[in-house]
Design a protein around this motif. Sequence first.
Motif, short mmCIF file in Angstrom:
data_model
loop_
_atom_site.label_atom_id
_atom_site.label_comp_id
_atom_site.label_asym_id
_atom_site.label_seq_id
_atom_site.Cartn_x
_atom_site.Cartn_y
_atom_site.Cartn_z
N ALA A 111 3.57 -2.91 8.16
CA ALA A 111 3.93 -1.49 8.21
C ALA A 111 5.31 -1.31 8.82
CB ALA A 111 2.88 -0.71 8.99
N ALA A 112 5.62 -2.08 9.87
CA ALA A 112 6.93 -1.97 10.52
C ALA A 112 8.05 -2.36 9.57
CB ALA A 112 6.96 -2.83 11.77
N ALA A 113 7.79 -3.37 8.73
CA ALA A 113 8.82 -3.85 7.80
C ALA A 113 9.19 -2.80 6.76
CB ALA A 113 8.34 -5.12 7.11
N PHE A 114 8.28 -1.89 6.46
CA PHE A 114 8.56 -0.83 5.48
C PHE A 114 9.47 0.26 6.05
CE2 PHE A 114 4.92 -2.47 3.07
CZ PHE A 114 5.39 -2.34 1.78
N GLY A 115 9.62 0.32 7.37
CA GLY A 115 10.49 1.33 7.97
C GLY A 115 10.04 2.74 7.65
N GLN A 116 10.95 3.51 7.05
CA GLN A 116 10.66 4.90 6.69
C GLN A 116 10.18 5.06 5.25
OE1 GLN A 116 14.55 6.50 7.64
NE2 GLN A 116 13.80 7.36 9.56
N SER A 117 9.98 3.94 4.55
CA SER A 117 9.69 4.03 3.12
C SER A 117 8.20 4.12 2.81
CB SER A 117 10.29 2.83 2.38
OG SER A 117 9.70 1.62 2.84
N ILE A 118 7.35 4.23 3.82
CA ILE A 118 5.94 4.48 3.59
C ILE A 118 5.54 5.77 4.30
CG2 ILE A 118 5.26 2.08 3.25
CD1 ILE A 118 4.21 2.08 6.14
N THR A 119 4.42 6.32 3.88
CA THR A 119 3.90 7.54 4.50
C THR A 119 2.91 7.17 5.60
OG1 THR A 119 2.02 7.70 2.99
CG2 THR A 119 4.10 8.72 2.27
N LEU A 120 2.53 8.16 6.38
CA LEU A 120 1.51 7.93 7.39
C LEU A 120 0.19 7.52 6.75
CD1 LEU A 120 2.21 10.89 9.86
CD2 LEU A 120 2.52 8.45 10.33
N ASP A 121 -0.12 8.10 5.59
CA ASP A 121 -1.36 7.72 4.89
C ASP A 121 -1.34 6.25 4.50
OD1 ASP A 121 -2.36 10.26 5.11
OD2 ASP A 121 -1.81 10.88 3.07
N GLN A 122 -0.19 5.76 4.04
CA GLN A 122 -0.09 4.35 3.67
C GLN A 122 -0.16 3.45 4.89
OE1 GLN A 122 3.57 4.85 1.42
NE2 GLN A 122 2.50 4.45 -0.51
N ALA A 123 0.47 3.87 5.98
CA ALA A 123 0.37 3.09 7.21
C ALA A 123 -1.09 3.00 7.67
CB ALA A 123 1.23 3.72 8.31
N ALA A 124 -1.84 4.09 7.48
CA ALA A 124 -3.25 4.09 7.86
C ALA A 124 -4.07 3.12 7.01
CB ALA A 124 -3.83 5.50 7.76
N LEU A 125 -3.65 2.89 5.77
CA LEU A 125 -4.35 1.91 4.93
C LEU A 125 -4.22 0.51 5.53
CD1 LEU A 125 -3.41 3.00 1.29
CD2 LEU A 125 -5.49 3.51 2.58
N PHE A 126 -3.03 0.17 6.00
CA PHE A 126 -2.86 -1.13 6.65
C PHE A 126 -3.76 -1.23 7.88
CE2 PHE A 126 1.47 -0.93 4.60
CZ PHE A 126 1.24 -1.97 3.72
N ALA A 127 -3.86 -0.15 8.63
CA ALA A 127 -4.71 -0.15 9.82
C ALA A 127 -6.17 -0.33 9.45
CB ALA A 127 -4.51 1.16 10.60
N GLY A 135 5.75 0.21 -6.21
CA GLY A 135 6.03 1.63 -6.41
C GLY A 135 4.79 2.50 -6.48
N ARG A 136 3.63 1.97 -6.10
CA ARG A 136 2.41 2.74 -6.14
C ARG A 136 2.01 3.13 -4.71
NH1 ARG A 136 -0.25 2.77 -10.77
NH2 ARG A 136 -2.29 2.91 -9.77
N THR A 137 0.92 3.90 -4.58
CA THR A 137 0.55 4.44 -3.28
C THR A 137 -0.34 3.51 -2.45
OG1 THR A 137 -1.46 5.51 -4.14
CG2 THR A 137 0.62 6.78 -4.21
N GLY A 138 -0.99 2.56 -3.11
CA GLY A 138 -1.94 1.71 -2.40
C GLY A 138 -3.34 2.28 -2.35
#
Length: 540
Positions: A183-199, A218-221
């Motif tokens: 998630a950190a490697a994506f920087g600002q290019s992911i949303t909070l929802d996508q960060a929550a998927l990693f969690a 290029g998809r949402t995950g």
Amino acid sequence: MTATIDITADGTHHQDVPQAEASDGHDLPAQPAAGRAMIAVELLTAHPGNVRRDIHLDQEFLDSIAELGILTPLRVTPAGGGVYRVIEGHRRLAAAEQLGHAEVPYDLAAEREGDEAGQFLDMYAANHHRKGLSTLEEADALFGASANGASKRRIRKATGLSPDEVASALKAGGMSGLARETAAAFGQSITLDQAALFAEFQDDDTAVNQIMTDICNGRTGQHVAERLRQERADEAARQQLITQLAADGYEITDEYPGVRLLLTYLTHDGRDLTPEMHAACPGRAVYLSSYNPPVVTHFCTDPDSHGHAPRSSDSALPDLSGSGATGSDGANTPPVPETAPAPDPARRLVIDGNKAWTAAANVRRRWLAGSLLARRTAPREAMPFITAQLLEMPAPVRDAITHASRSSLFHEITGGTIRHDENTGTWPTGRLPIAILAVIAASYEERMDGDQGRFTWRTDRRYTQCPRDDAGAYFRFLASAGYELSPIEQAVTDGVPYTGDQPSDDSSSDGETSTTPDDPAEGGDEADHQHDETGEAMTA
């Protein structure tokens, strides 16, 4: 102690330094103190050459200013006549004016008075070198606020985030390991929802990598995550089944025992042996296939020792050679294989497709409830779609529209925000199409639901509740309104057979041949008719 320096409407500077008070009540000498310098909004004027053309006062920014005030001072310089020109902070000034703030914090750059070149250089430096927080850093900040006592309501008021976004941020802020690094490697290019998927999948590095790959493509995950949840649920059900079978005293194996050990082809005291009859046998055992849900095949570990006999004729044994020969004494009787035949790819595709269809429906309905039908106004694509649907009345709409608004699916996809007895007379005109759209969407969702509804994705069905072409039109509209189609939804939309979530290596298909098998009986799902290689019915 704090000191406040104000520039008032008459242009004078005023500093209030509070007096310290001794424990005996006597005043102590004033101590120098630092404080926020405040300036009246009416004394400020925007820079005529402000390089930030788009002020963009979004609601999230305004909510934050309303809750916390302006935290970063505006940089200003004297412009003559008691007025001060803003060099940096135009967006904050506009927010203060819109919210009715009388004054704002400021830093006075007196040396920039009359230095137009310096003012433009300040604008460049203030914005060019500014780096916003990454998505994970934002999540960490909100996680820290929560850990130190901030309620979710306070966080929402301070940030302008939705309840779902706050929940995602708090989930993401607590993750560790590979999930956090990714998630950190994506920087600002992911949303909070996508960060929550990693969690959510931080305990499974393989799952984290699958979600990462989907986002990198290029998809949402979201669709990958839903399939992963489905796999976890399947595995949990499998383990629950294994636990129950073990508690009932069964030996459990995932190695095929051979046909001659299967209860299907054994008798006891002249009666065909059934799992119920065999439940007390010391040799009771089950073979679990690799299917999900697994096929439970009962067998006996030692039929001879436990008084079981083969059936009187090998005619009961399956013909797996393809020759069609049967009988117990003919020279053409095929040998009975002792290993399980290779899984049928067509059957596996049906099983995988049904799971993909269910997972896609879960994601789609969450999107309908959280995005499309939660809007204050309908998207511009809505009215052409609604008009076409009501004029054409395709089968899914015609068959379900009269009761759609009273269904549980309608409540699910609207989040309970629209009722069938809603008084829409108070609604803004722009929101009215949302109610009609919700009824049409509920009609489609109903006709694509359940055992019969999931036939929609298949190309080998002569009848479906929701024809593929109609479903494709529905999916095309959703995609135009911002929904991300899953691979199986995309196949329906494109009018091509579904070949799995992963791209097929077979480029020879011309799209004309169905990749799914005919069912043994029309009108029922393949799970009701599937049999494993031994002839025992599969449990779905």
